[in-house]
Design a protein around this motif. Sequence first.
Motif, short mmCIF file in Angstrom:
data_model
loop_
_atom_site.label_atom_id
_atom_site.label_comp_id
_atom_site.label_asym_id
_atom_site.label_seq_id
_atom_site.Cartn_x
_atom_site.Cartn_y
_atom_site.Cartn_z
N ALA A 139 -15.32 -14.76 8.54
CA ALA A 139 -15.86 -13.65 7.75
C ALA A 139 -14.86 -12.50 7.72
CB ALA A 139 -17.19 -13.18 8.35
N GLY A 140 -14.69 -11.93 6.55
CA GLY A 140 -13.73 -10.82 6.45
C GLY A 140 -13.95 -10.02 5.19
N ILE A 141 -13.49 -8.78 5.24
CA ILE A 141 -13.58 -7.91 4.06
C ILE A 141 -12.24 -7.20 3.88
CG2 ILE A 141 -16.08 -7.51 4.18
CD1 ILE A 141 -15.50 -4.82 5.56
N SER A 142 -12.01 -6.72 2.66
CA SER A 142 -10.79 -5.94 2.43
C SER A 142 -11.19 -4.46 2.33
CB SER A 142 -10.11 -6.40 1.14
OG SER A 142 -11.01 -6.30 0.07
N ASN A 143 -10.20 -3.60 2.18
CA ASN A 143 -10.52 -2.17 2.04
C ASN A 143 -10.12 -1.69 0.66
OD1 ASN A 143 -7.82 -2.32 3.96
ND2 ASN A 143 -7.61 -0.78 2.34
N GLN A 144 -10.65 -0.53 0.30
CA GLN A 144 -10.25 0.09 -0.96
C GLN A 144 -8.76 0.40 -0.89
OE1 GLN A 144 -12.66 3.32 -2.75
NE2 GLN A 144 -13.62 3.30 -0.75
N GLU A 145 -8.06 0.29 -2.01
CA GLU A 145 -6.64 0.58 -2.01
C GLU A 145 -6.41 2.09 -1.97
OE1 GLU A 145 -4.45 -2.17 -4.76
OE2 GLU A 145 -4.28 -2.77 -2.66
N LEU A 146 -6.31 2.62 -0.76
CA LEU A 146 -6.11 4.06 -0.58
C LEU A 146 -5.08 4.31 0.51
CD1 LEU A 146 -9.83 5.32 -0.45
CD2 LEU A 146 -8.18 5.74 -2.29
N LYS A 147 -4.39 5.45 0.40
CA LYS A 147 -3.50 5.85 1.49
C LYS A 147 -4.34 6.04 2.75
CE LYS A 147 -0.12 8.29 -1.25
NZ LYS A 147 0.35 9.57 -1.75
N LEU A 148 -3.74 5.80 3.90
CA LEU A 148 -4.53 5.87 5.13
C LEU A 148 -5.10 7.27 5.37
CD1 LEU A 148 -2.84 7.15 7.85
CD2 LEU A 148 -1.47 5.14 7.37
N THR A 149 -4.43 8.28 4.83
CA THR A 149 -4.94 9.64 4.98
C THR A 149 -6.18 9.88 4.13
OG1 THR A 149 -3.30 10.24 3.32
CG2 THR A 149 -2.77 10.77 5.61
N GLU A 150 -6.34 9.05 3.09
CA GLU A 150 -7.47 9.25 2.17
C GLU A 150 -8.67 8.37 2.49
OE1 GLU A 150 -5.51 8.54 -1.54
OE2 GLU A 150 -4.42 10.44 -1.40
N LEU A 151 -8.43 7.38 3.30
CA LEU A 151 -9.47 6.42 3.66
C LEU A 151 -10.53 7.10 4.53
CD1 LEU A 151 -9.25 3.26 3.13
CD2 LEU A 151 -8.65 3.11 5.54
N SER A 152 -11.81 6.78 4.32
CA SER A 152 -12.83 7.38 5.18
C SER A 152 -12.82 6.71 6.56
CB SER A 152 -14.22 7.23 4.55
OG SER A 152 -14.61 5.87 4.60
N LEU A 153 -13.27 7.44 7.54
CA LEU A 153 -13.36 6.88 8.90
C LEU A 153 -14.34 5.71 8.91
CD1 LEU A 153 -13.48 10.13 11.06
CD2 LEU A 153 -11.57 8.53 10.80
N GLU A 154 -15.39 5.83 8.09
CA GLU A 154 -16.40 4.76 8.03
C GLU A 154 -15.77 3.46 7.54
OE1 GLU A 154 -16.85 7.86 6.75
OE2 GLU A 154 -18.20 8.51 8.34
N GLU A 155 -14.89 3.59 6.54
CA GLU A 155 -14.28 2.37 6.00
C GLU A 155 -13.31 1.75 7.01
OE1 GLU A 155 -12.97 2.46 1.96
OE2 GLU A 155 -12.57 0.31 2.00
N TRP A 156 -12.54 2.62 7.67
CA TRP A 156 -11.64 2.11 8.73
C TRP A 156 -12.47 1.30 9.74
CZ3 TRP A 156 -6.60 1.59 10.21
CH2 TRP A 156 -6.39 1.25 11.54
N ASP A 157 -13.56 1.91 10.23
CA ASP A 157 -14.37 1.25 11.26
C ASP A 157 -14.96 -0.07 10.75
OD1 ASP A 157 -13.93 3.20 13.13
OD2 ASP A 157 -15.82 4.25 12.79
N GLN A 158 -15.43 -0.06 9.51
CA GLN A 158 -16.09 -1.25 8.99
C GLN A 158 -15.11 -2.44 8.87
OE1 GLN A 158 -19.06 -1.95 8.86
NE2 GLN A 158 -19.33 -3.64 7.43
N VAL A 159 -13.92 -2.16 8.37
CA VAL A 159 -12.94 -3.25 8.21
C VAL A 159 -12.51 -3.79 9.57
CG1 VAL A 159 -10.66 -3.87 7.29
CG2 VAL A 159 -12.18 -2.42 5.95
N ILE A 160 -12.24 -2.88 10.50
CA ILE A 160 -11.86 -3.32 11.86
C ILE A 160 -13.02 -4.09 12.50
CG2 ILE A 160 -11.21 -2.55 14.20
CD1 ILE A 160 -8.91 -2.09 12.24
N ASN A 161 -14.23 -3.60 12.30
CA ASN A 161 -15.39 -4.24 12.92
C ASN A 161 -15.63 -5.65 12.39
OD1 ASN A 161 -16.01 -2.21 14.67
ND2 ASN A 161 -17.51 -1.24 13.34
N VAL A 162 -15.54 -5.83 11.09
CA VAL A 162 -15.78 -7.17 10.54
C VAL A 162 -14.60 -8.10 10.88
CG1 VAL A 162 -16.17 -8.56 8.46
CG2 VAL A 162 -17.19 -6.27 8.64
N ASN A 163 -13.38 -7.66 10.59
CA ASN A 163 -12.23 -8.56 10.66
C ASN A 163 -11.72 -8.81 12.07
OD1 ASN A 163 -12.47 -8.31 7.91
ND2 ASN A 163 -10.43 -7.48 7.55
N LEU A 164 -11.90 -7.83 12.96
CA LEU A 164 -11.35 -7.98 14.31
C LEU A 164 -12.45 -8.10 15.38
CD1 LEU A 164 -8.83 -8.11 16.09
CD2 LEU A 164 -8.77 -5.62 16.10
#
Length: 250
Positions: free
Chosen positions: A90-115
């Motif tokens: 199971a895995g998800i991708s993230n929105q194509e955004l610079k890391l400074t623009e990415l929300s903390l929620e999205e960072w957490d969600q991608v790390i949580n699902v994929n790792l």
Amino acid sequence: MRVKGKVAVVTGGGSGIGCATSLRLAEEGAAVVVADLNEEAAANTAEVIKEAGGDATFVKTDVTNPDDVQQLISTATQTYKGLDILFNNAGISNQELKLTELSLEEWDQVINVNLKGVYLGMKYAIPEMEKQNGGSIINTSSVLGFKGKKYQAPYNASKAGVVTLTQNAALEFGTKNIRVNAIAPGVIDTPIVDGWRENEWKWEIISKANALRRLGKPEEVANAVLFLASDEASFITGSTLMVDGGGLTF
Ligand SMILES: NC(=O)c1ccc[n+]([C@@H]2O[C@H](COP(=O)([O-])OP(=O)(O)OC[C@H]3O[C@@H](n4cnc5c(N)ncnc54)[C@H](O)[C@@H]3O)[C@@H](O)[C@H]2O)c1
């Protein structure tokens, strides 16, 4: 039949690579527990397997939720009396955004699902495999676990993490006859790449950015997973198999 009589759990089995692998493992004789957040998709994969004469069941699972993952593993061991193969896919991708623009929620969600999802799968499956003196785990990394791509910070980080987490588990449980490997697909024709597909000129480049100059098929990844899951790979552990048409070298 290459995995006859074995019991397999496939996460993200409702779509793409997980669906193709569930079907392939069943074709080669495994009973498959299809897990997905999307219950309807998981049920559909299990139904296709059963219609073809195979053995399957499904469990609605969020791989980021420890209770769900525990429930998934116990469904497998109670329904089929054991667990031989775990495909942490199971895995998800993230929105194509610079890391400074990415929300903390999205960072957490991608790390949580994929790792974290991969970690939880192993955490609860390995004790069951230890009880039966062996098993084979295949974790899903990516070409993007090996090279950074703009606007893919959490995806890159999560998939790189899967590579060393795989080595870690292989080292810790090798003497228990549990093999742990990963696959690193290149660009494969599944819904996860739909975001890229929308941009025609970009898709033309991305979909051919490998030595074979074409998109991979989910069935081609399924064959690699089948090999690692089977006894044919009995001396392979801690490795990550590129299934990328030569994409990493391109
Ligand atoms: N398709 C590619 O180009 C490609 C390349 C490299 C790696 N991968 C990896 O392969 C794996 C499978 O991707 P795919 O291409 O088949 O994508 P997909 O979107 O077709 O399938 C992913 C499945 O995972 C499920 N899922 C998502 N979040 C979940 C959660 N929290 N719990 C349980 N299930 C969840 C989805 O419902 C979906 O059925 C992913 O880990 C992906 O990162 C894909």
